[in-house]
Design a protein around this motif. Structure first.
Motif, PDB file in Angstrom:
ATOM      1  N   ILE A   3       0.840  -1.202   0.000  1.00 18.48           N
ATOM      2  CA  ILE A   3       0.000   0.000   0.000  1.00 18.48           C
ATOM      3  C   ILE A   3       0.875   1.252   0.000  1.00 18.48           C
ATOM      4  CG2 ILE A   3      -1.762   1.292   1.263  1.00 18.48           C
ATOM      5  CD1 ILE A   3      -2.574  -1.370   2.564  1.00 18.48           C
ATOM      6  N   ALA A   4       0.462   2.243  -0.789  1.00 21.99           N
ATOM      7  CA  ALA A   4       1.149   3.535  -0.802  1.00 21.99           C
ATOM      8  C   ALA A   4       0.164   4.635  -0.429  1.00 21.99           C
ATOM      9  CB  ALA A   4       1.729   3.821  -2.180  1.00 21.99           C
ATOM     10  N   LEU A   5       0.655   5.643   0.258  1.00 22.39           N
ATOM     11  CA  LEU A   5      -0.127   6.830   0.574  1.00 22.39           C
ATOM     12  C   LEU A   5       0.120   7.897  -0.479  1.00 22.39           C
ATOM     13  CD1 LEU A   5      -1.842   8.665   2.517  1.00 22.39           C
ATOM     14  CD2 LEU A   5       0.355   9.345   3.537  1.00 22.39           C
ATOM     15  N   ASP A  70      -0.040  -2.382  -4.880  1.00 20.26           N
ATOM     16  CA  ASP A  70      -1.333  -3.039  -5.035  1.00 20.26           C
ATOM     17  C   ASP A  70      -2.481  -2.061  -4.846  1.00 20.26           C
ATOM     18  OD1 ASP A  70      -0.215  -5.708  -5.315  1.00 20.26           O
ATOM     19  OD2 ASP A  70       0.247  -5.568  -3.168  1.00 20.26           O
ATOM     20  N   ALA A  71      -2.256  -1.074  -3.992  1.00 21.98           N
ATOM     21  CA  ALA A  71      -3.291  -0.077  -3.715  1.00 21.98           C
ATOM     22  C   ALA A  71      -2.647   1.249  -3.379  1.00 21.98           C
ATOM     23  CB  ALA A  71      -4.190  -0.529  -2.568  1.00 21.98           C
ATOM     24  N   VAL A  72      -3.243   2.319  -3.886  1.00 23.69           N
ATOM     25  CA  VAL A  72      -2.831   3.674  -3.551  1.00 23.69           C
ATOM     26  C   VAL A  72      -4.014   4.323  -2.835  1.00 23.69           C
ATOM     27  CG1 VAL A  72      -2.074   5.906  -4.424  1.00 23.69           C
ATOM     28  CG2 VAL A  72      -1.331   3.796  -5.568  1.00 23.69           C
ATOM     29  N   VAL A  73      -3.780   4.814  -1.635  1.00 24.24           N
ATOM     30  CA  VAL A  73      -4.850   5.366  -0.805  1.00 24.24           C
ATOM     31  C   VAL A  73      -4.609   6.855  -0.604  1.00 24.24           C
ATOM     32  CG1 VAL A  73      -6.065   5.215   1.397  1.00 24.24           C
ATOM     33  CG2 VAL A  73      -5.071   3.150   0.371  1.00 24.24           C
ATOM     34  N   ALA A  74      -5.669   7.647  -0.782  1.00 22.35           N
ATOM     35  CA  ALA A  74      -5.559   9.092  -0.590  1.00 22.35           C
ATOM     36  C   ALA A  74      -6.698   9.585   0.293  1.00 22.35           C
ATOM     37  CB  ALA A  74      -5.601   9.820  -1.923  1.00 22.35           C
ATOM     38  N   LEU A 113     -10.053   7.141   0.983  1.00 20.30           N
ATOM     39  CA  LEU A 113      -9.859   6.395   2.227  1.00 20.30           C
ATOM     40  C   LEU A 113     -11.075   5.564   2.638  1.00 20.30           C
ATOM     41  CD1 LEU A 113      -8.171   5.699   4.719  1.00 20.30           C
ATOM     42  CD2 LEU A 113      -9.030   7.810   5.781  1.00 20.30           C
ATOM     43  N   SER A 114     -12.273   6.143   2.632  1.00 16.85           N
ATOM     44  CA  SER A 114     -13.442   5.387   3.083  1.00 16.85           C
ATOM     45  C   SER A 114     -13.736   4.215   2.153  1.00 16.85           C
ATOM     46  CB  SER A 114     -14.665   6.301   3.221  1.00 16.85           C
ATOM     47  OG  SER A 114     -15.180   6.699   1.964  1.00 16.85           O
ATOM     48  N   ASP A 119     -14.555  -1.137   1.183  1.00 14.91           N
ATOM     49  CA  ASP A 119     -14.636  -2.036   0.033  1.00 14.91           C
ATOM     50  C   ASP A 119     -13.457  -2.994  -0.090  1.00 14.91           C
ATOM     51  OD1 ASP A 119     -16.902  -0.615  -0.501  1.00 14.91           O
ATOM     52  OD2 ASP A 119     -16.079   0.501  -2.192  1.00 14.91           O
ATOM     53  N   VAL A 120     -12.255  -2.528   0.251  1.00 20.36           N
ATOM     54  CA  VAL A 120     -11.068  -3.365   0.073  1.00 20.36           C
ATOM     55  C   VAL A 120     -10.741  -4.133   1.358  1.00 20.36           C
ATOM     56  CG1 VAL A 120      -8.621  -3.409  -0.553  1.00 20.36           C
ATOM     57  CG2 VAL A 120     -10.170  -1.804  -1.686  1.00 20.36           C
TER      58      VAL A 120
END
Length: 246
Positions: A3-5, A70-74, A113-114, A119-120
């Motif tokens: 995961i990346a921010l 795999d996922a980028v979260v903001a 984020l939500s 969902d993930v």
């Protein structure tokens, strides 16, 4: 899961506690989070003000910065909306089909984020504690572009000690809209006045949202009124525990 921010400009430059809260929250849920230092602006403000060509290098940098995750979260519906709805089109119009394909693929694994939590990760109870009366403003991009729906409310309803009160006319814009607030200051101020009246009418001590930009606008109005109501990003509430001052 790797995961990346994606911090976004406002979080990185003005509201770093929001980024820290996002990482702290995901760490508490058992996930390590990387912060690629190559990241910069997503280019939304360039596109929205008519400088689409100037956004192409930013899209290219963004794709490179977040390759392999795999996922980028903001913590921003606005910026995630731009990534999903602008990046591939910007590259296509620049004639770079490879970049367009890469941008579209990255957009498919980029989450507000939500969305990511519900969902993930499949969680609504993140173990938060926040003993305050809170109302939630659904920002325009998260509401209309991302369609996050009731995800933020489901997360807030699971926070121990939190009294969630509905915001009247919640779906109305707060009046910020990026450069809209500068180019149409009088209209923006009138829209903000309506939003402040509804926020204060709830009796909430905290107004939350998923975008620092809207919260900045709302907080400016609340501060000028000396209303005693503060703003706090959704991430900061969800990261709060009994061990973290609320």
């Amino acid at each position: 899961m790797k995961i990346a921010l994606f911090a976004t400009c406002l979080v990185d430059g003005l509201f770093p506690d929001v980024g820290k809260a996002t990482v702290r929250l995901l760490n508490r849920l058992g996930h390590d989070v990387d912060f690629p230092v190559q990241q910069t602006c997503c280019g939304q403000m360039h596109v929205n003000t008519g400088y689409q060509a100037a956004a192409v290098p930013l899209v290219r940098n963004h794709v490179a910065a977040f390759a392999g995750y795999d996922a980028v979260v903001a913590p921003s519906g606005s910026c995630v909306g731009a990534i999903r709805h602008q990046h591939a089109d910007i590259a296509e119009q620049a004639g770079d089909a490879d970049l367009a394909a890469s941008a579209a693929e990255l957009a498919s694994r980029t989450y507000e984020l939500s969305e990511f939590l519900v969902d993930v990760l499949g969680v609504t109870d993140v173990g938060a504690y926040f003993p305050h009366r809170v109302t939630y403003h659904p920002t325009c991009h998260s509401l209309r572009m991302l369609r996050v729906g009731d995800r933020p409310h489901r997360l807030l309803q699971a926070v121990r000690g939190l009294d969630l009160v509905e915001l009247p006319e919640a779906e109305s814009c707060c009046g910020f809209g990026g450069t809209f607030a500068l180019k149409n200051a009088d209209v923006s101020a009138a829209m903000l006045e309506d939003k402040l009246r509804n926020v204060l009418g709830t009796g909430a001590t905290v107004c939350s949202a998923g975008d620092s930009s809207c919260l900045m606008h709302i907080n400016g109005g609340l501060t000028r009124l000396q209303a005693g109501t503060r703003t706090l990003h959704l991430a900061e509430i969800l990261a709060s525990t009994e061990d973290v001052p609320a």
